[in-house]
Write a protein that holds these residues in place. Structure first.
Motif, mmCIF file in Angstrom:
data_model
loop_
_atom_site.group_PDB
_atom_site.id
_atom_site.type_symbol
_atom_site.label_atom_id
_atom_site.label_comp_id
_atom_site.label_asym_id
_atom_site.label_seq_id
_atom_site.Cartn_x
_atom_site.Cartn_y
_atom_site.Cartn_z
ATOM 1 N N PRO A 1 -32.906 -27.424 46.347
ATOM 2 C CA PRO A 1 -33.346 -26.466 45.337
ATOM 3 C C PRO A 1 -33.705 -27.162 44.027
ATOM 4 N N ALA A 2 -34.414 -26.411 43.159
ATOM 5 C CA ALA A 2 -34.806 -26.972 41.865
ATOM 6 C C ALA A 2 -33.584 -27.315 41.034
ATOM 7 N N HIS A 3 -32.578 -26.436 41.045
ATOM 8 C CA HIS A 3 -31.342 -26.673 40.304
ATOM 9 C C HIS A 3 -30.197 -26.528 41.282
ATOM 10 N N GLY A 4 -29.392 -27.540 41.399
ATOM 11 C CA GLY A 4 -28.250 -27.465 42.295
ATOM 12 C C GLY A 4 -28.222 -28.625 43.271
ATOM 13 N N VAL A 5 -27.298 -28.523 44.207
ATOM 14 C CA VAL A 5 -27.054 -29.581 45.180
ATOM 15 C C VAL A 5 -27.801 -29.264 46.477
ATOM 16 N N PRO A 6 -28.415 -30.268 47.106
ATOM 17 C CA PRO A 6 -29.067 -30.025 48.402
ATOM 18 C C PRO A 6 -28.044 -29.575 49.450
ATOM 19 N N TYR A 7 -28.496 -28.735 50.365
ATOM 20 C CA TYR A 7 -27.625 -28.288 51.450
ATOM 21 C C TYR A 7 -28.396 -28.335 52.763
ATOM 22 N N TYR A 8 -27.630 -28.296 53.863
ATOM 23 C CA TYR A 8 -28.200 -28.437 55.192
ATOM 24 C C TYR A 8 -27.932 -27.191 56.012
ATOM 25 N N LEU A 9 -28.909 -26.822 56.834
ATOM 26 C CA LEU A 9 -28.753 -25.787 57.843
ATOM 27 C C LEU A 9 -28.935 -26.483 59.181
ATOM 28 N N MET A 10 -28.005 -26.249 60.103
ATOM 29 C CA MET A 10 -28.048 -26.981 61.365
ATOM 30 C C MET A 10 -27.862 -26.045 62.550
#
Length: 106
Positions: free
Chosen positions: A70-79
């Motif tokens: 995202p523009a602001h925040g921490v990257p996250y994963y969908l698996m």
């Protein structure tokens, strides 16, 4: 003792001579199989939406992981853990991801 010294010199001199090292025999590179038995690398598709970035990871056309930055925040994963198409969010701080390689597919 005096007889050993000349014998040692005769043996040591040829060993110290400047002889080029023997060339190593290098085997030819392995041939890459044309059929589907070769190792498959993931296909990564990057989608840029404004300041957000989405990366889709696919193997053999099947989507198995999405990374959302995202523009602001921490990257996250969908698996997709079961391979049925339902994505679940993975929290990298709380979960240990164990590598699961596909050895055989029937």
């Amino acid at each position: 003792m005096r007889r050993l010294l000349p014998l040692l010199l005769l043996v040591a001199v040829p060993a110290l001579a400047d002889t080029p090292p023997a060339k190593a025999v290098v085997p030819p590179p392995p041939e890459v199989a044309v059929d589907g038995n070769a190792a498959v690398e993931p296909e990564i598709r990057i989608i840029q939406k404004g300041t957000e970035k989405i990366e889709e990871y696919r193997i053999n056309g099947q989507l198995y992981m999405i990374k959302v930055t995202p523009a602001h925040g921490v990257p996250y994963y969908l698996m997709d853990e079961e391979g049925n198409g339902s994505m679940r969010q993975i929290d990298s701080n709380q979960r240990l991801v164990i590598p699961r390689w596909v050895l055989f597919r029937f």
